[in-house]
Structures are given as structure tokens and as C-alpha cells.
Design a protein around this motif. Structure first.
Motif, PDB file in Angstrom:
ATOM      1  N   THR A   1      29.537  -9.770 131.686  1.00  0.00           N
ATOM      2  CA  THR A   1      29.531  -8.299 131.271  1.00  0.00           C
ATOM      3  C   THR A   1      30.872  -7.849 130.573  1.00  0.00           C
ATOM      4  OG1 THR A   1      29.478  -7.379 133.460  1.00  0.00           O
ATOM      5  CG2 THR A   1      27.272  -7.593 132.627  1.00  0.00           C
ATOM      6  N   ASN A   2      31.888  -8.309 131.073  1.00  0.00           N
ATOM      7  CA  ASN A   2      33.103  -7.865 130.703  1.00  0.00           C
ATOM      8  C   ASN A   2      33.440  -8.570 129.331  1.00  0.00           C
ATOM      9  OD1 ASN A   2      33.952  -5.994 132.673  1.00  0.00           O
ATOM     10  ND2 ASN A   2      34.846  -7.752 133.777  1.00  0.00           N
ATOM     11  N   VAL A   3      33.001  -9.683 129.120  1.00  0.00           N
ATOM     12  CA  VAL A   3      33.212 -10.556 127.715  1.00  0.00           C
ATOM     13  C   VAL A   3      32.388  -9.751 126.934  1.00  0.00           C
ATOM     14  CG1 VAL A   3      32.408 -12.679 126.793  1.00  0.00           C
ATOM     15  CG2 VAL A   3      33.469 -12.786 128.716  1.00  0.00           C
ATOM     16  N   VAL A   4      31.026  -9.559 127.245  1.00  0.00           N
ATOM     17  CA  VAL A   4      30.255  -8.461 126.243  1.00  0.00           C
ATOM     18  C   VAL A   4      30.982  -7.322 125.724  1.00  0.00           C
ATOM     19  CG1 VAL A   4      27.969  -7.390 126.064  1.00  0.00           C
ATOM     20  CG2 VAL A   4      28.056  -9.431 126.960  1.00  0.00           C
ATOM     21  N   LYS A   5      31.582  -6.569 126.771  1.00  0.00           N
ATOM     22  CA  LYS A   5      32.135  -5.293 126.587  1.00  0.00           C
ATOM     23  C   LYS A   5      33.304  -5.395 125.694  1.00  0.00           C
ATOM     24  CE  LYS A   5      30.788  -3.153 131.092  1.00  0.00           C
ATOM     25  NZ  LYS A   5      31.360  -2.688 132.261  1.00  0.00           N
ATOM     26  N   ASP A   6      34.048  -6.700 125.939  1.00  0.00           N
ATOM     27  CA  ASP A   6      35.381  -6.836 125.323  1.00  0.00           C
ATOM     28  C   ASP A   6      35.254  -7.184 123.747  1.00  0.00           C
ATOM     29  OD1 ASP A   6      36.647  -6.077 127.509  1.00  0.00           O
ATOM     30  OD2 ASP A   6      37.159  -8.118 128.383  1.00  0.00           O
ATOM     31  N   THR A   7      34.129  -7.797 123.538  1.00  0.00           N
ATOM     32  CA  THR A   7      33.723  -8.346 122.286  1.00  0.00           C
ATOM     33  C   THR A   7      33.005  -7.436 121.333  1.00  0.00           C
ATOM     34  OG1 THR A   7      31.842  -9.565 123.092  1.00  0.00           O
ATOM     35  CG2 THR A   7      34.318 -10.725 122.934  1.00  0.00           C
ATOM     36  N   ALA A   8      32.377  -6.022 122.021  1.00  0.00           N
ATOM     37  CA  ALA A   8      31.711  -5.417 121.231  1.00  0.00           C
ATOM     38  C   ALA A   8      32.293  -4.890 119.977  1.00  0.00           C
ATOM     39  CB  ALA A   8      31.409  -4.078 122.279  1.00  0.00           C
ATOM     40  N   THR A   9      31.617  -4.555 119.127  1.00  0.00           N
ATOM     41  CA  THR A   9      31.998  -4.321 117.484  1.00  0.00           C
ATOM     42  C   THR A   9      31.505  -3.078 117.295  1.00  0.00           C
ATOM     43  OG1 THR A   9      30.374  -5.762 116.691  1.00  0.00           O
ATOM     44  CG2 THR A   9      32.786  -6.598 116.918  1.00  0.00           C
ATOM     45  N   GLN A  10      32.015  -2.420 116.255  1.00  0.00           N
ATOM     46  CA  GLN A  10      31.534  -1.191 115.563  1.00  0.00           C
ATOM     47  C   GLN A  10      29.810  -1.692 114.850  1.00  0.00           C
ATOM     48  OE1 GLN A  10      32.298   1.867 115.920  1.00  0.00           O
ATOM     49  NE2 GLN A  10      33.966   1.297 117.334  1.00  0.00           N
ATOM     50  N   PRO A  11      28.849  -0.792 114.705  1.00  0.00           N
ATOM     51  CA  PRO A  11      27.764  -1.154 114.075  1.00  0.00           C
ATOM     52  C   PRO A  11      28.187  -1.567 112.627  1.00  0.00           C
ATOM     53  CG  PRO A  11      27.507   0.964 115.560  1.00  0.00           C
ATOM     54  CD  PRO A  11      28.778   0.917 115.393  1.00  0.00           C
ATOM     55  N   GLY A  12      27.470  -2.355 112.121  1.00  0.00           N
ATOM     56  CA  GLY A  12      27.542  -2.838 110.826  1.00  0.00           C
ATOM     57  C   GLY A  12      28.611  -3.974 110.664  1.00  0.00           C
ATOM     58  N   LEU A  13      29.505  -4.144 111.564  1.00  0.00           N
ATOM     59  CA  LEU A  13      30.406  -5.432 111.641  1.00  0.00           C
ATOM     60  C   LEU A  13      30.016  -6.609 112.218  1.00  0.00           C
ATOM     61  CD1 LEU A  13      33.632  -3.461 112.631  1.00  0.00           C
ATOM     62  CD2 LEU A  13      32.874  -3.998 110.393  1.00  0.00           C
ATOM     63  N   LYS A  14      30.479  -7.705 111.802  1.00  0.00           N
ATOM     64  CA  LYS A  14      29.773  -8.980 112.283  1.00  0.00           C
ATOM     65  C   LYS A  14      30.591  -9.350 113.684  1.00  0.00           C
ATOM     66  CE  LYS A  14      29.599 -13.947 111.346  1.00  0.00           C
ATOM     67  NZ  LYS A  14      28.469 -14.043 112.405  1.00  0.00           N
ATOM     68  N   HIS A  15      29.715  -9.600 114.684  1.00  0.00           N
ATOM     69  CA  HIS A  15      30.126  -9.850 116.091  1.00  0.00           C
ATOM     70  C   HIS A  15      31.021 -11.149 115.999  1.00  0.00           C
ATOM     71  CE1 HIS A  15      30.053 -10.233 120.304  1.00  0.00           C
ATOM     72  NE2 HIS A  15      29.533  -8.824 120.250  1.00  0.00           N
ATOM     73  N   PRO A  16      32.146 -11.151 116.661  1.00  0.00           N
ATOM     74  CA  PRO A  16      32.869 -12.321 116.990  1.00  0.00           C
ATOM     75  C   PRO A  16      32.206 -13.502 117.288  1.00  0.00           C
ATOM     76  CG  PRO A  16      33.780 -10.567 118.523  1.00  0.00           C
ATOM     77  CD  PRO A  16      32.458  -9.865 117.435  1.00  0.00           C
ATOM     78  N   LEU A  17      31.308 -13.374 118.284  1.00  0.00           N
ATOM     79  CA  LEU A  17      30.376 -14.167 118.980  1.00  0.00           C
ATOM     80  C   LEU A  17      29.345 -14.734 118.257  1.00  0.00           C
ATOM     81  CD1 LEU A  17      30.458 -13.016 122.802  1.00  0.00           C
ATOM     82  CD2 LEU A  17      32.047 -14.651 121.810  1.00  0.00           C
ATOM     83  N   SER A  18      29.019 -15.918 118.396  1.00  0.00           N
ATOM     84  CA  SER A  18      27.881 -16.666 117.503  1.00  0.00           C
ATOM     85  C   SER A  18      26.493 -16.173 118.198  1.00  0.00           C
ATOM     86  CB  SER A  18      27.820 -17.777 117.267  1.00  0.00           C
ATOM     87  OG  SER A  18      27.471 -18.590 118.687  1.00  0.00           O
TER      88      SER A  18
END
Length: 118
Positions: free
Chosen positions: A40-57
Motif C-alpha cells: 500500500t505504501n508503494v501505491v501511495k508513493d507512486t500515485a500520480t495526478q489524474p491524467g498523467l501516466k502512472h510510473p508503474l506498468s
């Protein structure tokens, strides 16, 4: 003091118990809690703003979802095997209770006769 004594991650206690009488304190349960916290911390730390590409595949995101589902299912099994419920949700102190118990001494019968019922 040794470094290992000073650094104890917040998800584990200093002495992990593998007490078979209390599965909620077992090493397995502690590992599951740690894995859930890290994922869950990985998910929180990599969260992006709406409309931007997520860093995780997309494949990695789906893998995290599947892992969290497996962790939750195993936690539920351990809790049920221990004869407990999954009522671990937080509650506010001033939150109204769902069940209200009325003492029998507080129940008053209406002794007046209703004129419409005659």
C-alpha cells in the motif's frame, strides 16, 4: 546498542511470536501485515495526478492488486480460524451504536384507554 535493535519497522514487534494458540500473533500474520503495509505504501508513493501516466506498468499494478487480495484472503482465514471476526474497522467514540438495548423497567404500558378503540 546494535543497529538491528534500534531499527524495528513499525509493522513488527521486537519479539514476533509464533504462538499456535493465537494465530493473530503468528509470524505468518506479521508477515502478511508487513506485506500489506509495503504494497500500500508503494501505491501511495507512486500515485500520480489524474491524467498523467502512472510510473508503474499496468501489469505491475494488477500484480499488486492480486497480492493484496491474497493477503486479505489469508488474513481473513487466520482470523476465522482463531474464532474471531474481522471487526477491525475504526469507530468514533461518539458514533451511535447500531443496537440499542432498552431495559425492561423503562418500558411503560399505556394505561389510558383510547376512546377510538371502543
Amino acid at each position: 546498542m546494535r543497529w538491528s535493535d534500534a531499527y524495528i519497522p513499525r509493522w513488527q514487534s521486537k519479539h514476533m511470536s509464533d504462538d499456535p494458540t493465537n494465530p493473530l500473533e503468528s509470524k505468518e500474520f506479521q508477515i502478511l501485515k508487513a506485506m500489506k503495509l509495503v504494497l500500500t505504501n508503494v501505491v501511495k508513493d507512486t500515485a500520480t495526478q489524474p491524467g498523467l501516466k502512472h510510473p508503474l506498468s499496468d501489469r505491475t499494478i494488477e500484480g499488486i492488486r492480486q497480492c493484496l487480495k491474497l493477503v486479505a484472503a489469508r488474513e481473513r482465514e487466520l482470523v476465522e480460524d482463531a474464532g474471531k471476526t474481522m471487526g477491525m474497522r475504526p469507530h468514533y467514540m461518539d458514533e451511535p451504536k447500531k443496537n440499542v438495548v432498552v431495559p425492561i423497567t423503562k418500558i411503560n404500558r399505556n394505561t389510558k384507554t383510547d376512546p377510538e378503540k371502543k
